[in-house]
Structures are given as C-alpha cells and as structure tokens.
Write an enzyme that holds these catalytic residues in place. Structure first.
Site, short mmCIF file in Angstrom:
data_model
loop_
_atom_site.label_atom_id
_atom_site.label_comp_id
_atom_site.label_asym_id
_atom_site.label_seq_id
_atom_site.Cartn_x
_atom_site.Cartn_y
_atom_site.Cartn_z
N ARG A 156 81.81 -69.88 -29.71
CA ARG A 156 81.72 -69.28 -31.05
C ARG A 156 80.76 -70.07 -31.94
NH1 ARG A 156 87.71 -68.84 -29.85
NH2 ARG A 156 87.48 -71.09 -29.93
N ARG A 177 80.02 -74.12 -18.29
CA ARG A 177 80.46 -74.01 -16.89
C ARG A 177 80.08 -72.65 -16.31
NH1 ARG A 177 86.45 -75.62 -18.35
NH2 ARG A 177 85.80 -74.18 -19.99
N ARG A 234 83.30 -83.12 -29.98
CA ARG A 234 84.35 -84.13 -29.98
C ARG A 234 83.75 -85.45 -29.49
NH1 ARG A 234 86.87 -81.72 -33.12
NH2 ARG A 234 88.97 -80.85 -32.95
N GLU A 263 87.50 -92.32 -33.26
CA GLU A 263 87.48 -92.16 -34.71
C GLU A 263 88.88 -92.32 -35.30
OE1 GLU A 263 85.67 -88.19 -34.48
OE2 GLU A 263 87.41 -87.43 -35.55
N HIS A 281 83.40 -86.96 -39.55
CA HIS A 281 84.04 -85.73 -39.04
C HIS A 281 84.24 -84.71 -40.18
CE1 HIS A 281 86.80 -84.06 -35.65
NE2 HIS A 281 86.27 -83.08 -36.37
P1 NDP Z 1 84.65 -72.07 -27.89
O1 NDP Z 1 85.85 -72.15 -27.02
O2 NDP Z 1 84.28 -70.76 -28.47
O3 NDP Z 1 83.37 -72.62 -27.08
C1 NDP Z 1 83.41 -73.73 -26.26
C2 NDP Z 1 82.16 -73.76 -25.40
O4 NDP Z 1 82.17 -74.97 -24.63
C3 NDP Z 1 82.08 -72.59 -24.43
O5 NDP Z 1 80.75 -72.13 -24.37
C4 NDP Z 1 82.46 -73.21 -23.08
O6 NDP Z 1 81.84 -72.48 -22.03
C5 NDP Z 1 81.93 -74.64 -23.24
N1 NDP Z 1 82.66 -75.60 -22.40
C6 NDP Z 1 83.98 -75.81 -22.35
N2 NDP Z 1 84.26 -76.74 -21.43
C7 NDP Z 1 83.09 -77.12 -20.88
C8 NDP Z 1 82.72 -78.03 -19.85
N3 NDP Z 1 83.64 -78.74 -19.20
N4 NDP Z 1 81.42 -78.15 -19.55
C9 NDP Z 1 80.48 -77.43 -20.19
N5 NDP Z 1 80.75 -76.55 -21.17
C10 NDP Z 1 82.05 -76.39 -21.51
O7 NDP Z 1 84.88 -73.16 -29.01
P2 NDP Z 1 84.25 -73.23 -30.49
O8 NDP Z 1 82.79 -72.98 -30.39
O9 NDP Z 1 85.06 -72.44 -31.43
O10 NDP Z 1 84.53 -74.80 -30.82
C11 NDP Z 1 84.02 -75.79 -29.97
C12 NDP Z 1 84.56 -77.15 -30.35
O11 NDP Z 1 83.91 -77.64 -31.51
C13 NDP Z 1 86.04 -77.22 -30.73
O12 NDP Z 1 86.88 -77.18 -29.60
C14 NDP Z 1 86.09 -78.54 -31.45
O13 NDP Z 1 86.34 -79.58 -30.53
C15 NDP Z 1 84.69 -78.70 -32.03
N6 NDP Z 1 84.71 -78.60 -33.50
C16 NDP Z 1 84.28 -79.65 -34.26
C17 NDP Z 1 84.32 -79.58 -35.64
C18 NDP Z 1 83.87 -80.71 -36.49
O14 NDP Z 1 84.36 -80.84 -37.61
N7 NDP Z 1 82.95 -81.53 -36.05
C19 NDP Z 1 84.86 -78.41 -36.33
C20 NDP Z 1 85.22 -77.33 -35.43
C21 NDP Z 1 85.15 -77.45 -34.08
P3 NDP Z 1 82.49 -72.43 -20.55
O15 NDP Z 1 83.93 -72.14 -20.73
O16 NDP Z 1 81.72 -71.38 -19.83
O17 NDP Z 1 82.25 -73.79 -19.96
#
Ligand code: NDP
Length: 319
Positions: A156, A177, A234, A263, A281
């Site tokens: 997203r 992935r 993260r 953190e 953060h």
């Molecule tokens: P989504 O679940 O929509 O997207 C996650 C993406 O990461 C997908 O494209 C997924 O693709 C990929 N992914 C997951 N696991 C792996 C892996 N092992 N290797 C490679 N790619 C991977 O999450 P959002 O976009 O909504 O949010 C992402 C993250 O952003 C949150 O989980 C949070 O940790 C972080 N975040 C940080 C914030 C901040 O304040 N800095 C605020 C909000 C969010 P696929 O499954 O095909 O691998």
C-alpha cells in the site's frame, strides 16, 4: 460498578478525541499508568476482552500471558510485528490495524528523507545557523533527478511512494517476494541484484522474522559508495551494525532513517555523520494522519462491540 467492558490501553496512544469517543462505550484501563504493570495485570487480566495498542508496544508476551479472554485487539498503526496475530486468531480473537489512511503521509516522509539526505539539508541548515556562510558556501550536493530508484516492498505505502518517486525518476524497480501484476516498474526477484543496479533504495516492508536483516552487508555493498538507503519501514529490516560500518568506511554513500533496529536507541556513531538524516519514527506523525488513524482504531473497537465485525482486520484474522 459499570457495565461497560474493560479496554486495556497498553501505551500512550490515545489522543483526547480517541479517549472521549472510547469512554462512551468502554471502561479505560491504562496499563502505562500502573506502577507495577505485571501485578496489576495479574489481577485484572482475566476481565479484559478489548485491547488498544500501537505498532511499537504491540501486545508483548509478558502482557499476553495475563490476557486469557481477549476478543479484540485494535492496533493504532499499520505495522503489528509485536502482536502475535496467528496465536490470537487461533484463540478466536481478532486483531485490527490502520492500513491505507497513512499511505500518503509515510510516502511523503520517505520523499522528505530522500531529498534531505541527497541535498544535505541538515548539514546546510547547520552551516547557516552556525554563522559559517560568510566564510564560504556549503559544499555541492547530489541531485535527486534522474536517479535509478529501487523500492524494497511494494504494498500500500510502496505503491504510493513509487507514484511520488516517478516525478523525479524515470527508472523505478522493486523487490518483493511475489511479482506484482499490472505495475509499470521493473521486478527483481533478488534484492542484492536490485541494489547493485540502483542509486537509491527505499525500504518499506513490515518488520518481523521474514524481513529481519534483509538489508545485510551484501545488499549494502551492492548499493555502494554512491548509493543512498532510505528506511521508513522497520529498523530491524536493515542490519544496523553493518549499515553504520558501511557508512563509516564509505562503502555506503548516505542514509535517511526514520526507523532504527533498537529504537528509540540510535547508534551514536551516526550523530556525527553529515551523510545521514535521522528522524524519530515520525512517518505518519501529522495531525491529519494521526487523527485518521485514531478514528479507524476507535471505529474498529466500536463496530466490534456493536456487531462482532471489524473494518480493517490484519490478514491473519480475516474471516
Ligand atoms: P503492505 O502489507 O501493504 O506491503 C508490504 C510489502 O512488503 C508488500 O509489497 C510485500 O510483498 C513486501 N514484503 C513483505 N515481506 C517481504 C519480504 N520478506 N521480502 C520482500 N518483500 C516483502 O504494508 P504497508 O505498505 O501498508 O506497510 C508496510 C510497512 O511500513 C508496515 O508494516 C510498517 O512496518 C511500515 N510503516 C512505517 C511507518 C513509519 O512511521 N515509519 C508508518 C507506517 C508503516 P510480498 O508479500 O509479495 O513480499
């Protein structure tokens, strides 16, 4: 006595409007205000059916062990790596989070970090404040235009970020992935290969075991001395010790970081580096976005109380 169910509030996540909205339906039980949280939880834990927490505190094992009767956990944040959603689901509890409402803000923060890092915003701001300008201008920086950009994680937020990056860069690639259908960006099944081919790499994946130290020494070396790493996902996704060494040795060019492995602890070695930009953060931390996240976290709780359904359950708990 009140017939409102208890709502355990794990951390200082509640804003005044959230509190007002929740007090109408729940008896607020603030864990973070207790002098001896473990003793207090041992006493009250069995009477807790609802929990409000955030992505950082989650519901850690020492809290979870005292909560045998939880029905619903509302997480204020999209990342929930400190909530064992699989186990909660197997116990019949639902975990919700706040996806989508923060996509734009986190993408904006990532762009902010990229521009600030490449153009050395903090260094040059200090140059002016320290009164050094009359002695000479600041050194030249690198442009963000026409760079090759890679995104680790195209969910997203990653998609929203890609749209913004396209304003600067005609060449966007990504690693996940699974290859995403219908996106105009180049897919790399191998992260190190992508890092080798790009100038800038953004990290926007969830935390947890599957992504722990995905950005390791090999990936950092592949990004290289001219490369820029931007992490808004993260902290533990990046091997922080290796990143610091790579920056110190000049094997990695620069970094913009909103998240850190331990953190709020940040490696002190980074403080003296002009080639890094550090944020505490704050990816989603604007009044507007935090309000939207609060509304969604509250509405998930209220809807579940009203009819047993939720608006935004995490994937592990989807019906
Ligand atoms: P989504 O679940 O929509 O997207 C996650 C993406 O990461 C997908 O494209 C997924 O693709 C990929 N992914 C997951 N696991 C792996 C892996 N092992 N290797 C490679 N790619 C991977 O999450 P959002 O976009 O909504 O949010 C992402 C993250 O952003 C949150 O989980 C949070 O940790 C972080 N975040 C940080 C914030 C901040 O304040 N800095 C605020 C909000 C969010 P696929 O499954 O095909 O691998």
């Amino acid at each position: 006595m009140t017939d409102k169910p208890n709502l355990l509030v794990v951390s200082r996540v509640m804003t005044a409007p959230m509190q007002a909205a929740l007090e109408a339906d729940f008896t607020i039980q603030p864990l973070f205000e207790q002098e001896d949280p473990q003793a207090w939880l041992a006493e009250i834990g069995a009477d807790i059916a609802y929990v409000l927490t955030d992505g950082h505190w989650g519901v850690r094992p020492e809290v979870m062990q005292h909560l045998p009767n939880v029905k619903m956990i509302s997480c204020y944040g999209v990342g929930y790596d400190n909530i064992d959603a699989v186990t909660w689901n197997s116990r019949g509890a639902v975990v919700t989070h706040t996806p989508n409402v923060l996509n734009a803000e986190v993408a904006n923060t990532a762009i902010l970090l990229w521009l600030a890092t490449s153009r050395r915003l903090v260094r040059d701001d200090r140059h002016v404040r320290d009164g050094k300008w009359p002695d000479g201008g600041a050194p030249l920086t690198r442009s963000v235009d026409d760079r090759k950009v890679g995104i680790l994680g195209l969910g997203r937020i990653g998609l929203e970020l890609a749209r913004r990056i396209a304003v600067f860069s005609p060449e966007i690639s990504y690693h996940t992935r699974t290859e995403k259908p219908d996106v105009p960006y180049r897919y790399y099944a191998n992260l190190t290969e992508m890092a080798r081919d790009v100038d800038v790499m953004f990290c926007i994946t969830p935390g947890g075991k599957a992504t722990h130290h995905l950005v390791n020494r090999d990936v950092l070396d592949a990004l290289g001395p001219e490369g820029t790493l931007i992490n808004v996902g993260r902290g533990p996704v990046v091997d922080e010790q290796e990143m610091v060494k790579a920056l110190q040795d000049g094997r990695l060019g620069s970094a913009g970081l909103d998240v850190f492995e331990f953190e709020p602890q940040v490696p002190a070695a980074l403080f003296a580096m002009d080639q890094v930009t550090l944020l505490p953060h704050v990816g989603s931390a604007t009044v507007e976005t935090r309000r939207a996240m609060g509304d969604l976290a509250v509405n998930n709780l209220k809807q579940f109380l009203a009819n047993g359904t939720t608006i935004s359950p995490v994937p592990e708990c989807q019906p």
